[in-house]
Write an enzyme that holds these catalytic residues in place. Structure first.
Site, PDB file in Angstrom:
ATOM      1  N   LYS A   9      59.849   4.850  44.119  1.00  0.00           N
ATOM      2  CA  LYS A   9      60.954   4.215  43.410  1.00  0.00           C
ATOM      3  C   LYS A   9      61.464   2.986  44.180  1.00  0.00           C
ATOM      4  O   LYS A   9      61.116   2.790  45.362  1.00  0.00           O
ATOM      5  CB  LYS A   9      62.062   5.259  43.196  1.00  0.00           C
ATOM      6  CG  LYS A   9      61.645   6.405  42.254  1.00  0.00           C
ATOM      7  CD  LYS A   9      62.813   7.362  42.003  1.00  0.00           C
ATOM      8  CE  LYS A   9      62.427   8.468  41.030  1.00  0.00           C
ATOM      9  NZ  LYS A   9      63.581   9.355  40.705  1.00  0.00           N
ATOM     10  N   TYR A  49      61.323   8.083  30.818  1.00  0.00           N
ATOM     11  CA  TYR A  49      62.429   9.041  30.976  1.00  0.00           C
ATOM     12  C   TYR A  49      63.031   9.467  29.635  1.00  0.00           C
ATOM     13  O   TYR A  49      64.189   9.853  29.580  1.00  0.00           O
ATOM     14  CB  TYR A  49      63.503   8.447  31.889  1.00  0.00           C
ATOM     15  CG  TYR A  49      63.159   8.540  33.369  1.00  0.00           C
ATOM     16  CD1 TYR A  49      62.877   9.771  33.978  1.00  0.00           C
ATOM     17  CD2 TYR A  49      63.131   7.402  34.176  1.00  0.00           C
ATOM     18  CE1 TYR A  49      62.559   9.854  35.330  1.00  0.00           C
ATOM     19  CE2 TYR A  49      62.816   7.487  35.535  1.00  0.00           C
ATOM     20  CZ  TYR A  49      62.540   8.722  36.100  1.00  0.00           C
ATOM     21  OH  TYR A  49      62.235   8.815  37.448  1.00  0.00           O
ATOM     22  N   PHE A  57      73.448  10.625  33.397  1.00  0.00           N
ATOM     23  CA  PHE A  57      72.926   9.701  34.410  1.00  0.00           C
ATOM     24  C   PHE A  57      71.840   8.775  33.873  1.00  0.00           C
ATOM     25  O   PHE A  57      71.288   7.964  34.613  1.00  0.00           O
ATOM     26  CB  PHE A  57      72.381  10.486  35.622  1.00  0.00           C
ATOM     27  CG  PHE A  57      71.306  11.503  35.297  1.00  0.00           C
ATOM     28  CD1 PHE A  57      69.983  11.114  35.155  1.00  0.00           C
ATOM     29  CD2 PHE A  57      71.625  12.841  35.120  1.00  0.00           C
ATOM     30  CE1 PHE A  57      68.988  12.036  34.849  1.00  0.00           C
ATOM     31  CE2 PHE A  57      70.636  13.777  34.821  1.00  0.00           C
ATOM     32  CZ  PHE A  57      69.316  13.363  34.672  1.00  0.00           C
ATOM     33  N   ARG A  85      54.512  17.812  43.905  1.00  0.00           N
ATOM     34  CA  ARG A  85      55.925  18.171  43.667  1.00  0.00           C
ATOM     35  C   ARG A  85      56.495  18.903  44.881  1.00  0.00           C
ATOM     36  O   ARG A  85      57.630  18.698  45.274  1.00  0.00           O
ATOM     37  CB  ARG A  85      56.062  19.057  42.421  1.00  0.00           C
ATOM     38  CG  ARG A  85      55.786  18.383  41.104  1.00  0.00           C
ATOM     39  CD  ARG A  85      56.897  17.516  40.585  1.00  0.00           C
ATOM     40  NE  ARG A  85      58.122  18.211  40.297  1.00  0.00           N
ATOM     41  CZ  ARG A  85      59.169  17.661  39.676  1.00  0.00           C
ATOM     42  NH1 ARG A  85      59.119  16.400  39.270  1.00  0.00           N
ATOM     43  NH2 ARG A  85      60.265  18.350  39.473  1.00  0.00           N
ATOM     44  N   THR A  91      65.037  17.738  43.763  1.00  0.00           N
ATOM     45  CA  THR A  91      65.463  16.468  43.159  1.00  0.00           C
ATOM     46  C   THR A  91      66.515  15.742  43.993  1.00  0.00           C
ATOM     47  O   THR A  91      66.420  14.534  44.202  1.00  0.00           O
ATOM     48  CB  THR A  91      66.013  16.726  41.737  1.00  0.00           C
ATOM     49  OG1 THR A  91      64.966  17.294  40.953  1.00  0.00           O
ATOM     50  CG2 THR A  91      66.495  15.450  41.084  1.00  0.00           C
ATOM     51  N   ARG A 102      61.648  13.805  50.066  1.00  0.00           N
ATOM     52  CA  ARG A 102      63.071  13.583  49.771  1.00  0.00           C
ATOM     53  C   ARG A 102      63.956  14.159  50.878  1.00  0.00           C
ATOM     54  O   ARG A 102      65.025  13.630  51.179  1.00  0.00           O
ATOM     55  CB  ARG A 102      63.419  14.197  48.422  1.00  0.00           C
ATOM     56  CG  ARG A 102      62.868  13.384  47.241  1.00  0.00           C
ATOM     57  CD  ARG A 102      62.902  14.185  45.957  1.00  0.00           C
ATOM     58  NE  ARG A 102      62.651  13.390  44.768  1.00  0.00           N
ATOM     59  CZ  ARG A 102      62.441  13.902  43.564  1.00  0.00           C
ATOM     60  NH1 ARG A 102      62.446  15.229  43.395  1.00  0.00           N
ATOM     61  NH2 ARG A 102      62.221  13.123  42.525  1.00  0.00           N
ATOM     62  N   ASN A 112      66.349   8.880  44.967  1.00  0.00           N
ATOM     63  CA  ASN A 112      65.613   9.955  45.646  1.00  0.00           C
ATOM     64  C   ASN A 112      64.134   9.627  45.873  1.00  0.00           C
ATOM     65  O   ASN A 112      63.297  10.513  45.957  1.00  0.00           O
ATOM     66  CB  ASN A 112      65.801  11.271  44.889  1.00  0.00           C
ATOM     67  CG  ASN A 112      65.290  11.173  43.470  1.00  0.00           C
ATOM     68  OD1 ASN A 112      64.804  10.124  43.053  1.00  0.00           O
ATOM     69  ND2 ASN A 112      65.375  12.259  42.729  1.00  0.00           N
ATOM     70  N   HIS A 115      59.016   9.725  42.229  1.00  0.00           N
ATOM     71  CA  HIS A 115      58.809  10.508  40.999  1.00  0.00           C
ATOM     72  C   HIS A 115      57.428  11.144  41.060  1.00  0.00           C
ATOM     73  O   HIS A 115      56.481  10.514  41.536  1.00  0.00           O
ATOM     74  CB  HIS A 115      58.878   9.608  39.751  1.00  0.00           C
ATOM     75  CG  HIS A 115      58.340  10.284  38.525  1.00  0.00           C
ATOM     76  ND1 HIS A 115      59.100  11.131  37.751  1.00  0.00           N
ATOM     77  CD2 HIS A 115      57.090  10.303  37.981  1.00  0.00           C
ATOM     78  CE1 HIS A 115      58.339  11.627  36.770  1.00  0.00           C
ATOM     79  NE2 HIS A 115      57.112  11.139  36.885  1.00  0.00           N
ATOM     80  N   GLU A 126      52.270  10.287  31.303  1.00  0.00           N
ATOM     81  CA  GLU A 126      52.784   9.285  32.242  1.00  0.00           C
ATOM     82  C   GLU A 126      51.660   8.402  32.803  1.00  0.00           C
ATOM     83  O   GLU A 126      51.844   7.191  32.980  1.00  0.00           O
ATOM     84  CB  GLU A 126      53.539   9.988  33.372  1.00  0.00           C
ATOM     85  CG  GLU A 126      54.816  10.665  32.854  1.00  0.00           C
ATOM     86  CD  GLU A 126      55.491  11.561  33.887  1.00  0.00           C
ATOM     87  OE1 GLU A 126      54.981  11.674  35.022  1.00  0.00           O
ATOM     88  OE2 GLU A 126      56.535  12.148  33.549  1.00  0.00           O
TER      89      GLU A 126
HETATM   90  P1  IDP Z   1      62.769  15.091  39.224  1.00  0.00           P
HETATM   91  O1  IDP Z   1      62.621  13.617  39.541  1.00  0.00           O
HETATM   92  O2  IDP Z   1      62.893  15.923  40.471  1.00  0.00           O
HETATM   93  O3  IDP Z   1      61.704  15.608  38.279  1.00  0.00           O
HETATM   94  P2  IDP Z   1      64.612  15.133  36.967  1.00  0.00           P
HETATM   95  O4  IDP Z   1      65.569  16.233  36.671  1.00  0.00           O
HETATM   96  O5  IDP Z   1      63.425  14.982  36.077  1.00  0.00           O
HETATM   97  O6  IDP Z   1      64.181  15.259  38.497  1.00  0.00           O
HETATM   98  O7  IDP Z   1      65.450  13.789  36.931  1.00  0.00           O
HETATM   99  C1  IDP Z   1      64.823  12.522  36.900  1.00  0.00           C
HETATM  100  C2  IDP Z   1      65.537  11.602  37.869  1.00  0.00           C
HETATM  101  O8  IDP Z   1      66.871  11.362  37.388  1.00  0.00           O
HETATM  102  C3  IDP Z   1      65.737  12.161  39.277  1.00  0.00           C
HETATM  103  O9  IDP Z   1      64.601  12.000  40.097  1.00  0.00           O
HETATM  104  C4  IDP Z   1      66.931  11.361  39.769  1.00  0.00           C
HETATM  105  O10 IDP Z   1      66.526  10.041  40.172  1.00  0.00           O
HETATM  106  C5  IDP Z   1      67.762  11.244  38.489  1.00  0.00           C
HETATM  107  N1  IDP Z   1      68.754  12.324  38.383  1.00  0.00           N
HETATM  108  C6  IDP Z   1      68.543  13.594  37.986  1.00  0.00           C
HETATM  109  N2  IDP Z   1      69.677  14.310  37.972  1.00  0.00           N
HETATM  110  C7  IDP Z   1      70.648  13.454  38.359  1.00  0.00           C
HETATM  111  C8  IDP Z   1      72.064  13.599  38.545  1.00  0.00           C
HETATM  112  O11 IDP Z   1      72.661  14.662  38.323  1.00  0.00           O
HETATM  113  N3  IDP Z   1      72.728  12.472  38.968  1.00  0.00           N
HETATM  114  C9  IDP Z   1      72.104  11.288  39.194  1.00  0.00           C
HETATM  115  N4  IDP Z   1      70.785  11.112  39.026  1.00  0.00           N
HETATM  116  C10 IDP Z   1      70.058  12.177  38.614  1.00  0.00           C
HETATM  117 MG    MG Z   2      61.351  15.180  36.249  1.00  0.00          MG
END
Ligand code: IDP
Ligand code: MG
Length: 156
Positions: A9, A49, A57, A85, A91, A102, A112, A115, A126
């Site tokens: 990212k 997304y 968010f 993963r 996350t 992370r 974070n 992805h 994807e």
């Molecule tokens: P992942 O990247 O671990 O699969 P997802 O739940 O798919 O997590 O969320 C996608 C991305 O959205 C996360 O990697 C993070 O950058 C952002 N994100 C997810 N939850 C939150 C939140 O509660 N606050 C802010 N950003 C979030």
């Molecule tokens: Mg995800």
């Protein structure tokens, strides 16, 4: 063999962590079959997304992902999706385990670093969004027979 889509990212690129993160996957034994730097358009971020488009968010996420260049990578290996993963960690940087990407490199919950596709269906979708078929390289790795035990005819 599975192939998964990884995105380093904007925060990973801006913080100079590209090489260290890519090295972790190479060290693990995952094979890089696609790699490029790009700036993600709003439309591409929205497609990528789309499952999150009702989340609070979402707008901030699209804005972050399109704010600065990223590196996209296709990684191949046995159970590559789950392996990647696990290496990424939880996350939220604030509670990702030490030893994960992370967990070791970040503390933010939204910035974070990385992805990774979360299922075979997501990986296929994807990879199709980010790579043209001709951008993925099928190449024989010289060390393959030392990365995997191939003695039974399949990678173990
Ligand atoms: P992942 O990247 O671990 O699969 P997802 O739940 O798919 O997590 O969320 C996608 C991305 O959205 C996360 O990697 C993070 O950058 C952002 N994100 C997810 N939850 C939150 C939140 O509660 N606050 C802010 N950003 C979030
Ligand atoms: Mg995800």
């Amino acid at each position: 063999m599975e192939t998964t889509l990884i995105i380093l990212k904007p925060d990973a690129v801006q913080r100079g962590l590209m090489g260290r993160i890519i090295s972790r996957f190479e060290d693990k034994g995952l094979q890089i079959v696609g790699l490029k730097m790009m700036t993600i358009s709003k439309d591409l971020a929205a497609s990528h997304y789309e499952a999150h488009n009702a989340k609070p968010f979402y707008n901030a996420l699209v804005s972050f992902m399109t704010s600065s260049p990223v590196v996209v990578m296709a990684l191949r290996g046995n159970n590559a999706i789950a392996v990647a993963r696990k290496m990424m960690g939880a996350t939220f940087g604030s509670n990702a385990e030490p030893g994960t990407i992370r967990g070791d490199f970040g503390v933010s919950n939204s910035f974070n670093l990385i992805h990774g596709s979360d299922s075979p269906e997501a990986a296929e979708r994807e990879l199709g969004l980010f790579f043209k078929p001709e951008e993925l390289q099928t190449w024989d790795r010289a060390c393959e027979c030392w990365v995997y035990d191939l003695s039974a005819g399949k990678p173990e």
